[in-house]
Design a protein around this motif. Structure first.
Motif, mmCIF file in Angstrom:
data_model
loop_
_atom_site.group_PDB
_atom_site.id
_atom_site.type_symbol
_atom_site.label_atom_id
_atom_site.label_comp_id
_atom_site.label_asym_id
_atom_site.label_seq_id
_atom_site.Cartn_x
_atom_site.Cartn_y
_atom_site.Cartn_z
ATOM 1 N N VAL A 1 0.838 -1.268 0.064
ATOM 2 C CA VAL A 1 -0.015 0.050 -0.149
ATOM 3 C C VAL A 1 0.951 1.419 -0.025
ATOM 4 O O VAL A 1 0.406 2.406 -0.638
ATOM 5 N N LYS A 2 1.911 1.116 0.714
ATOM 6 C CA LYS A 2 2.985 2.525 0.891
ATOM 7 C C LYS A 2 3.379 2.696 -0.574
ATOM 8 O O LYS A 2 3.492 3.497 -1.133
ATOM 9 N N ARG A 3 3.981 1.451 -1.210
ATOM 10 C CA ARG A 3 4.518 1.441 -2.428
ATOM 11 C C ARG A 3 3.713 2.284 -3.459
ATOM 12 O O ARG A 3 4.037 3.091 -4.333
ATOM 13 N N VAL A 4 2.423 1.686 -3.429
ATOM 14 C CA VAL A 4 1.329 2.188 -4.383
ATOM 15 C C VAL A 4 0.958 3.757 -4.177
ATOM 16 O O VAL A 4 0.827 4.342 -5.193
ATOM 17 N N THR A 5 0.677 3.933 -2.795
ATOM 18 C CA THR A 5 0.709 5.649 -2.666
ATOM 19 C C THR A 5 1.810 6.303 -3.028
ATOM 20 O O THR A 5 1.554 7.473 -3.607
ATOM 21 N N ASP A 6 2.984 5.853 -2.769
ATOM 22 C CA ASP A 6 4.136 6.860 -2.910
ATOM 23 C C ASP A 6 4.227 6.928 -4.505
ATOM 24 O O ASP A 6 4.703 8.010 -5.170
ATOM 25 N N LYS A 7 3.919 5.611 -5.346
ATOM 26 C CA LYS A 7 4.014 5.966 -6.887
ATOM 27 C C LYS A 7 2.925 6.774 -7.134
ATOM 28 O O LYS A 7 3.194 7.681 -8.163
ATOM 29 N N PHE A 8 1.784 6.612 -6.687
ATOM 30 C CA PHE A 8 0.941 7.679 -6.826
ATOM 31 C C PHE A 8 0.947 8.999 -6.611
ATOM 32 O O PHE A 8 0.731 9.841 -7.377
ATOM 33 N N THR A 9 1.456 9.183 -5.635
ATOM 34 C CA THR A 9 1.960 10.665 -5.102
ATOM 35 C C THR A 9 3.076 11.190 -6.210
ATOM 36 O O THR A 9 2.817 12.203 -6.410
ATOM 37 N N GLU A 10 3.956 10.282 -6.375
ATOM 38 C CA GLU A 10 4.960 10.707 -7.303
ATOM 39 C C GLU A 10 4.464 11.356 -8.689
ATOM 40 O O GLU A 10 4.632 12.212 -9.172
ATOM 41 N N SER A 11 3.423 10.451 -9.193
ATOM 42 C CA SER A 11 2.901 10.702 -10.430
ATOM 43 C C SER A 11 1.934 11.763 -10.372
ATOM 44 O O SER A 11 1.851 12.671 -11.394
ATOM 45 N N MET A 12 1.348 12.209 -9.070
ATOM 46 C CA MET A 12 0.645 13.453 -9.202
ATOM 47 C C MET A 12 1.568 14.682 -8.952
ATOM 48 O O MET A 12 0.836 15.677 -9.596
ATOM 49 N N PHE A 13 2.742 14.422 -8.275
ATOM 50 C CA PHE A 13 3.426 15.423 -8.129
ATOM 51 C C PHE A 13 4.049 15.723 -9.677
ATOM 52 O O PHE A 13 4.250 16.976 -9.958
ATOM 53 N N VAL A 14 4.539 14.855 -10.273
ATOM 54 C CA VAL A 14 4.860 15.222 -11.797
ATOM 55 C C VAL A 14 3.703 15.735 -12.726
ATOM 56 O O VAL A 14 4.184 16.749 -13.422
ATOM 57 N N LEU A 15 2.765 15.197 -12.738
ATOM 58 C CA LEU A 15 1.495 15.751 -13.409
ATOM 59 C C LEU A 15 1.381 17.357 -13.007
ATOM 60 O O LEU A 15 0.790 17.936 -13.855
ATOM 61 N N ALA A 16 1.422 17.467 -11.689
ATOM 62 C CA ALA A 16 1.151 18.954 -11.250
ATOM 63 C C ALA A 16 2.053 19.951 -11.555
ATOM 64 O O ALA A 16 1.871 20.899 -11.754
ATOM 65 N N ASN A 17 3.364 19.449 -11.635
ATOM 66 C CA ASN A 17 4.427 20.371 -11.982
ATOM 67 C C ASN A 17 5.035 20.236 -13.400
ATOM 68 O O ASN A 17 5.908 21.135 -13.725
ATOM 69 N N GLU A 18 4.428 19.457 -14.197
ATOM 70 C CA GLU A 18 4.973 19.394 -15.787
ATOM 71 C C GLU A 18 4.688 20.595 -16.368
ATOM 72 O O GLU A 18 5.630 21.083 -17.043
ATOM 73 N N PRO A 19 3.459 21.221 -16.299
ATOM 74 C CA PRO A 19 3.314 22.614 -17.030
ATOM 75 C C PRO A 19 4.537 23.693 -16.447
ATOM 76 O O PRO A 19 4.895 24.398 -17.275
ATOM 77 N N SER A 20 4.713 23.818 -15.198
ATOM 78 C CA SER A 20 5.621 24.596 -14.802
ATOM 79 C C SER A 20 7.021 24.199 -15.237
ATOM 80 O O SER A 20 7.767 25.423 -15.576
ATOM 81 N N ILE A 21 7.479 23.155 -15.592
ATOM 82 C CA ILE A 21 8.639 22.683 -15.801
ATOM 83 C C ILE A 21 8.864 23.286 -17.356
ATOM 84 O O ILE A 21 9.647 23.690 -17.965
#
Length: 128
Positions: free
Chosen positions: A10-30
């Protein structure tokens, strides 16, 4: 599966999900940051090209004006050939009239004074 294993997954899935959300959220900024870097690097060169092009345009406009003015002057000269021919004819006529006047004055002097000039260029009257 035991509880620890399940929590780890569960921790791995949530970490991957959080990382994906972080990338998606910051991609336009990058992307915008990269775009800003590109503009900052290329803008001075583009400004220099623009000023060069404006300078060349001004020089070209000046050259075009000069050529157009020269063409109009040449056209005016070709149109004035009629006037030059007229002037040439009038000059020839004036020279011819001058020669006629000179010739008639020369004949008149000879006719009026045929024996007046004798020895050494002194004038004597022929009737005395």
């Amino acid at each position: 599966m035991d509880e620890q294993e399940m929590q780890l997954k569960v921790k791995r899935v949530t970490d991957k999900f959080t990382e994906s959300m972080f990338v998606l959220a910051n991609e336009p900024s990058i992307a915008l940051y990269r775009l800003q870097e590109h503009v900052r690097r290329s803008l001075p060169e583009l400004v220099q090209h623009k000023t060069d092009m404006q300078s060349w345009e001004e020089q070209s406009q000046g050259a075009i004006y000069t050529v157009e003015y020269a063409c109009s002057a040449v056209k005016s000269m070709t149109n004035s050939s009629l006037y030059f021919k007229n002037i040439d004819g009038l000059l020839r006529q004036a020279i011819s009239l001058k020669e006629q006047i000179s010739n008639s004055q020369g004949r008149r002097k000879k006719a009026l004074d045929p024996g007046m000039v004798k020895d050494g260029g002194e004038k004597h009257s022929s009737g005395i």
